[in-house]
Structure formats: C-alpha cells, structure tokens
Design a protein around this motif. Structure first.
Motif, PDB file in Angstrom:
ATOM      1  N   ASP A  48       0.821  -1.213   0.000  1.00 48.12           N
ATOM      2  CA  ASP A  48       0.000   0.000   0.000  1.00 48.12           C
ATOM      3  C   ASP A  48       0.853   1.260   0.000  1.00 48.12           C
ATOM      4  OD1 ASP A  48      -2.297  -1.522  -0.027  1.00 48.12           O
ATOM      5  OD2 ASP A  48      -2.627  -1.366   2.140  1.00 48.12           O
ATOM      6  N   GLU A  49       1.908   1.264   0.787  1.00 46.38           N
ATOM      7  CA  GLU A  49       2.768   2.446   0.840  1.00 46.38           C
ATOM      8  C   GLU A  49       3.567   2.609  -0.454  1.00 46.38           C
ATOM      9  OE1 GLU A  49       5.510   4.925   3.990  1.00 46.38           O
ATOM     10  OE2 GLU A  49       4.828   2.922   4.519  1.00 46.38           O
ATOM     11  N   ILE A  50       4.009   1.508  -1.035  1.00 43.19           N
ATOM     12  CA  ILE A  50       4.708   1.577  -2.324  1.00 43.19           C
ATOM     13  C   ILE A  50       3.761   2.122  -3.383  1.00 43.19           C
ATOM     14  CG2 ILE A  50       5.765   0.192  -4.162  1.00 43.19           C
ATOM     15  CD1 ILE A  50       6.874  -1.623  -1.870  1.00 43.19           C
ATOM     16  N   GLU A  51       2.524   1.658  -3.374  1.00 36.69           N
ATOM     17  CA  GLU A  51       1.528   2.174  -4.319  1.00 36.69           C
ATOM     18  C   GLU A  51       1.306   3.670  -4.113  1.00 36.69           C
ATOM     19  OE1 GLU A  51      -3.008   1.313  -5.913  1.00 36.69           O
ATOM     20  OE2 GLU A  51      -2.332   0.323  -4.082  1.00 36.69           O
ATOM     21  N   GLY A  52       1.229   4.117  -2.861  1.00 36.90           N
ATOM     22  CA  GLY A  52       1.054   5.538  -2.581  1.00 36.90           C
ATOM     23  C   GLY A  52       2.202   6.385  -3.104  1.00 36.90           C
ATOM     24  N   VAL A  53       3.427   5.880  -2.967  1.00 39.23           N
ATOM     25  CA  VAL A  53       4.601   6.599  -3.485  1.00 39.23           C
ATOM     26  C   VAL A  53       4.523   6.668  -5.013  1.00 39.23           C
ATOM     27  CG1 VAL A  53       7.129   6.557  -3.717  1.00 39.23           C
ATOM     28  CG2 VAL A  53       6.054   6.040  -1.499  1.00 39.23           C
ATOM     29  N   ALA A  54       4.151   5.550  -5.646  1.00 39.70           N
ATOM     30  CA  ALA A  54       4.025   5.538  -7.110  1.00 39.70           C
ATOM     31  C   ALA A  54       2.991   6.575  -7.562  1.00 39.70           C
ATOM     32  CB  ALA A  54       3.632   4.142  -7.592  1.00 39.70           C
ATOM     33  N   GLN A  55       1.850   6.602  -6.907  1.00 43.35           N
ATOM     34  CA  GLN A  55       0.796   7.547  -7.285  1.00 43.35           C
ATOM     35  C   GLN A  55       1.226   8.987  -7.042  1.00 43.35           C
ATOM     36  OE1 GLN A  55      -2.520   5.909  -5.112  1.00 43.35           O
ATOM     37  NE2 GLN A  55      -3.042   4.508  -6.784  1.00 43.35           N
ATOM     38  N   ALA A  56       1.985   9.230  -5.966  1.00 47.17           N
ATOM     39  CA  ALA A  56       2.499  10.575  -5.691  1.00 47.17           C
ATOM     40  C   ALA A  56       3.458  11.035  -6.788  1.00 47.17           C
ATOM     41  CB  ALA A  56       3.192  10.612  -4.331  1.00 47.17           C
ATOM     42  N   CYS A  57       4.072  10.065  -7.483  1.00 46.29           N
ATOM     43  CA  CYS A  57       4.977  10.382  -8.601  1.00 46.29           C
ATOM     44  C   CYS A  57       4.232  10.437  -9.931  1.00 46.29           C
ATOM     45  CB  CYS A  57       6.091   9.342  -8.673  1.00 46.29           C
ATOM     46  SG  CYS A  57       7.248   9.392  -7.293  1.00 46.29           S
ATOM     47  N   GLY A  58       2.908  10.304  -9.906  1.00 46.33           N
ATOM     48  CA  GLY A  58       2.118  10.356 -11.135  1.00 46.33           C
ATOM     49  C   GLY A  58       2.121   9.066 -11.929  1.00 46.33           C
ATOM     50  N   LEU A  59       2.384   7.944 -11.254  1.00 50.24           N
ATOM     51  CA  LEU A  59       2.469   6.654 -11.932  1.00 50.24           C
ATOM     52  C   LEU A  59       1.250   5.800 -11.601  1.00 50.24           C
ATOM     53  CD1 LEU A  59       6.167   5.858 -10.933  1.00 50.24           C
ATOM     54  CD2 LEU A  59       5.377   6.833 -13.104  1.00 50.24           C
ATOM     55  N   SER A  60       0.784   5.034 -12.569  1.00 52.58           N
ATOM     56  CA  SER A  60      -0.171   3.974 -12.276  1.00 52.58           C
ATOM     57  C   SER A  60       0.600   2.863 -11.568  1.00 52.58           C
ATOM     58  CB  SER A  60      -0.786   3.428 -13.562  1.00 52.58           C
ATOM     59  OG  SER A  60      -1.566   4.406 -14.185  1.00 52.58           O
ATOM     60  N   PHE A  61      -0.116   1.921 -10.960  1.00 49.71           N
ATOM     61  CA  PHE A  61       0.551   0.912 -10.152  1.00 49.71           C
ATOM     62  C   PHE A  61      -0.086  -0.450 -10.370  1.00 49.71           C
ATOM     63  CE2 PHE A  61       0.946  -1.525  -6.177  1.00 49.71           C
ATOM     64  CZ  PHE A  61       2.318  -1.471  -5.976  1.00 49.71           C
ATOM     65  N   LEU A  62       0.744  -1.456 -10.586  1.00 51.58           N
ATOM     66  CA  LEU A  62       0.308  -2.848 -10.650  1.00 51.58           C
ATOM     67  C   LEU A  62       1.202  -3.658  -9.723  1.00 51.58           C
ATOM     68  CD1 LEU A  62      -0.089  -3.376 -14.513  1.00 51.58           C
ATOM     69  CD2 LEU A  62      -1.914  -2.980 -12.837  1.00 51.58           C
ATOM     70  N   TYR A  63       0.613  -4.692  -9.103  1.00 52.22           N
ATOM     71  CA  TYR A  63       1.371  -5.535  -8.184  1.00 52.22           C
ATOM     72  C   TYR A  63       1.006  -6.990  -8.441  1.00 52.22           C
ATOM     73  CZ  TYR A  63       2.539  -7.917  -3.806  1.00 52.22           C
ATOM     74  OH  TYR A  63       3.020  -8.794  -2.877  1.00 52.22           O
ATOM     75  N   GLY A  64       2.007  -7.850  -8.472  1.00 52.84           N
ATOM     76  CA  GLY A  64       1.739  -9.268  -8.631  1.00 52.84           C
ATOM     77  C   GLY A  64       2.955  -9.993  -9.146  1.00 52.84           C
TER      78      GLY A  64
END
Length: 149
Positions: free
Chosen positions: A4-20
């Motif tokens: 969740d925190e990694i996703e938040g950092v990605a979004q703060a950088c303007g990036l979409s996020f996928l995990y798996g």
C-alpha cells in the motif's frame, strides 16, 4: 506487507501501479482495459534476509524489483533507436524520482542510509512489443522492530 505504501509513493509520482507476479501482470496487460501509462509494476518479493545484532534486534532487507514502463502505439514491432532511448531515459528519470520518494517511506529502516544502490536495466518490448522502460532493482532495509529472545 508494504504494498500500500509503495503504491502511494508511485501515485504521488504520477504513476499507475500494478502488483503481482509476472503471470498476473502479463494477464492484466493483455486486457483491453490497460492501466494508464507510465506504470510502475511491482513484483512480489521472493525472499527476505535477516541479520540478528548482538542486542537481539533483527535487521531485515528484501529485494525490490519493479519495472517502470511506457507504451508506444505506433504500428511497428521495431522502433527507431532515438524513440527507444528517449523513452528509456524518461523512465529512468521517473524511476529515480520514485526511489527518492520511496526512501522516505515509513518502512525504511531509519538507522540505515536507506536505499543506496539501485540498478536501472533498460527494458525493450516487455510483455508486448509496445512497452519500453527500465527495471528498478535494489535492496530495501526494512524497519520491522523485531527482536529475538
């Protein structure tokens, strides 16, 4: 654990996020409703390493492996090298910004200098022929506040 925190950092950088894992990511990228690009793809860590200090404090590190990709939709399977290099350079810059912000995440062990060594191998035609960018490979010193008796 820290997704969740990694996703938040990605979004703060303007990036979409996928995990798996790679198979899950490939299935998502094959769908007609793809994520917005650029996208940070975070692959589940496959291991963690512990160091037990004399005080009993456990220091944990885990490998961070991700890809930062952009999509090109020209009708070709081979791009001019200037297009490829420009995209890879842009993704590498975004990856550096992401790592800089990630170093401030709450799970980074603040008794360490944080993430200090990062590799950004170029990626070309990943998952399908229209995705270009960089991998992000580093080791994260995690703050787990664990001790052994």
């Amino acid at each position: 654990m820290f997704v969740d925190e990694i996703e938040g950092v990605a979004q703060a950088c303007g990036l979409s996020f996928l995990y798996g894992n790679a198979a899950e990511i490939n299935r998502i990228l094959d769908l007609t409703q793809k994520p917005d690009f650029p996208v940070l793809i975070y692959f589940a860590p496959v291991q963690a390493s512990d160091t037990i200090e004399s005080s009993g404090l456990v220091k944990t590190t885990f490998p961070f492996t991700a890809a930062l990709l952009k999509q090109h939709m020209e009708k070709t399977i081979d791009y001019d090298s200037s297009v490829v290099q420009e995209t890879i350079d842009e993704c590498r810059t975004l990856a550096r910004q992401f790592i800089h912000k990630l170093n401030s995440a709450s799970f980074i062990d603040d008794s360490t200098p944080g993430i200090t060594s990062i590799s950004y191998p170029s990626l070309y035609a990943e998952y399908d022929s229209h995705l270009l960018g960089v991998a992000i490979e580093c080791t994260i010193p995690a703050k787990l506040n664990s001790t052994f008796c």
